[in-house]
Design an enzyme around this catalytic site. Structure first.
Site, PDB file in Angstrom:
ATOM      1  N   SER A 146       0.698 -51.736 -20.394  1.00  0.00           N
ATOM      2  CA  SER A 146      -0.509 -51.248 -19.801  1.00  0.00           C
ATOM      3  C   SER A 146      -1.546 -50.630 -20.819  1.00  0.00           C
ATOM      4  CB  SER A 146       0.226 -49.924 -18.959  1.00  0.00           C
ATOM      5  OG  SER A 146      -0.880 -49.491 -18.045  1.00  0.00           O
ATOM      6  N   ARG A 203      -4.591 -38.837 -10.886  1.00  0.00           N
ATOM      7  CA  ARG A 203      -3.174 -39.403 -10.606  1.00  0.00           C
ATOM      8  C   ARG A 203      -2.831 -40.028  -9.512  1.00  0.00           C
ATOM      9  NH1 ARG A 203       0.436 -41.458 -14.445  1.00  0.00           N
ATOM     10  NH2 ARG A 203       2.836 -41.039 -13.839  1.00  0.00           N
ATOM     11  N   ASP A 283       0.629 -57.225  -9.398  1.00  0.00           N
ATOM     12  CA  ASP A 283      -0.271 -56.158  -9.979  1.00  0.00           C
ATOM     13  C   ASP A 283      -1.574 -56.268  -9.463  1.00  0.00           C
ATOM     14  OD1 ASP A 283      -1.539 -54.346 -11.751  1.00  0.00           O
ATOM     15  OD2 ASP A 283      -0.343 -55.027 -13.736  1.00  0.00           O
ATOM     16  N   HIS A 312       2.002 -52.842 -10.598  1.00  0.00           N
ATOM     17  CA  HIS A 312       1.853 -52.665 -12.485  1.00  0.00           C
ATOM     18  C   HIS A 312       2.993 -52.063 -12.784  1.00  0.00           C
ATOM     19  CE1 HIS A 312      -0.545 -52.201 -15.992  1.00  0.00           C
ATOM     20  NE2 HIS A 312      -0.043 -50.599 -15.807  1.00  0.00           N
ATOM     21  N   ASP A 313       3.767 -51.085 -12.219  1.00  0.00           N
ATOM     22  CA  ASP A 313       4.757 -50.240 -12.711  1.00  0.00           C
ATOM     23  C   ASP A 313       6.063 -51.298 -12.866  1.00  0.00           C
ATOM     24  OD1 ASP A 313       3.787 -48.279 -13.486  1.00  0.00           O
ATOM     25  OD2 ASP A 313       4.230 -46.882 -11.690  1.00  0.00           O
TER      26      ASP A 313
END
Length: 332
Positions: A146, A203, A283, A312-313
């Site tokens: 990332s 967030r 992603d 992405h995670d």
């Protein structure tokens, strides 16, 4: 010249609290005391505090871990699948170093201390290089995911004599308009609601980009409480959780540095060390095609794709064969 607080330098001698797995407690050192750090913006800093963790016995070659936007140097807390005997980051075989980035909020000189001074990813790499010099490290293998992956590109360009090879996970070489737009929206939320509420919204925006439609359909469907969708509860929890441990000024400072990092194709073609670039099939923040296409500009790059629905995670929550692929590349 901006002079920063100058606490006592940490000792490099073994500490009685060192862990049996080679982990050391977080340490701090103050760098750039005699010779200031020249930033890309033209300003200089002196007395830069760096907080870091090490794993394994000190030596002249090391594996350098570069953490993500809201990560820290405590690799054992967030990447346990990668850290340990027989894993890519093996303290029984290697010396592993991870430092909190300049402008962060986990011990290294923070965004609040920097005031309005802008910083760049290459600035962060220069601070990291000074730490390695302090630790006696002469060659490194770099691994970043990332934001840490973007920072790995900065290391490859800023410190080509130091980096032996690099693994870049879930990161392009430069931010796209899409990624910059997401960060712009997050910063706008912080500016519109300072004092914490904006950071929680930032967030939540980020969490939507860190996962995928399929991932949330599988993990956040239905209701967590009567009349409250599970995804709503989840995003509110993530916002509160980040607010408890992070700083809105750091969020703004680091995302601006990420957005501003725009190496040219010619600069990428100048990178001569072996690089493993890892894309993630689902992603939406850094699409796999973008990661692959930019990595292909590097003369000695290898591309591998993690097939996961978790976006992405996935490098954190659904690594599958990734640790084995990374281990073989780092030590091949």
């Amino acid at each position: 010249m901006t002079a920063l607080p100058h606490p006592p330098t940490a000792s490099l001698l073994p500490h009685p609290d060192d862990m049996a797995d080679g982990r050391c407690p977080q340490r701090e050192v103050t760098l750039f005391h005699d010779r200031p750090l020249l930033l890309d913006c033209g300003q200089v800093l002196s007395d830069v505090r760096v907080a870091y963790h090490t794993y394994g016995d000190a030596r002249e070659d090391a594996t350098l871990v570069l953490h993500a936007l809201t990560g820290t140097s405590a690799v054992h807390e967030w990447w346990s699948e990668f850290l340990g005997a027989g894993r890519p980051l093996d303290p029984t075989q290697d010396y592993i170093v991870c430092a909190n980035v300049l402008g962060g909020c986990a011990g290294t000189t923070s965004a609040s201390e920097l005031g309005d001074t802008p910083i760049s990813l290459p600035d962060m790499a220069r601070v990291g290089r000074a730490l390695l010099d302090h630790l006696g490290v002469r060659r490194v293998r770099v691994i970043g995911s990332s934001m840490g992956g973007l920072l790995a590109y900065a290391w490859l360009l800023e410190c080509p004599d130091l980096v032996e090879r690099a693994v870049i996970i879930g990161a392009p070489a430069r931010h796209s308009p899409w990624a910059i737009g997401l960060n712009t929206a997050a910063r706008s939320a912080i500016r519109a609601a300072p004092g914490g509420e904006g950071l929680k919204v930032a967030r939540q925006i980020a969490m939507l980009s860190y996962r995928s439609h399929q991932s949330y359909a599988q993990t956040q469907a239905g209701q967590r409480a009567p009349g409250i969708p599970a995804i709503t509860s989840y995003l509110e929890y993530q916002g509160e959780k980040l607010l408890a441990r992070f700083c809105e000024k750091t969020y703004v400072t680091l995302t601006r540095a990420m957005d501003a990092f725009q190496p040219t194709d010619a600069e990428l073609r100048s990178i001569r060390v072996p690089v493993l670039a890892v894309g993630i099939s689902s992603d939406v923040l850094y699409p796999a095609a973008e990661v692959r296409e930019q990595a292909a500009l590097l003369p000695r790059s290898t591309y591998w794709e993690l097939d996961s629905i978790h976006g992405h995670d996935a490098f954190l929550m659904d690594a599958q064969a990734l640790p084995d692929v990374v281990r073989d590349f780092l030590h091949g």
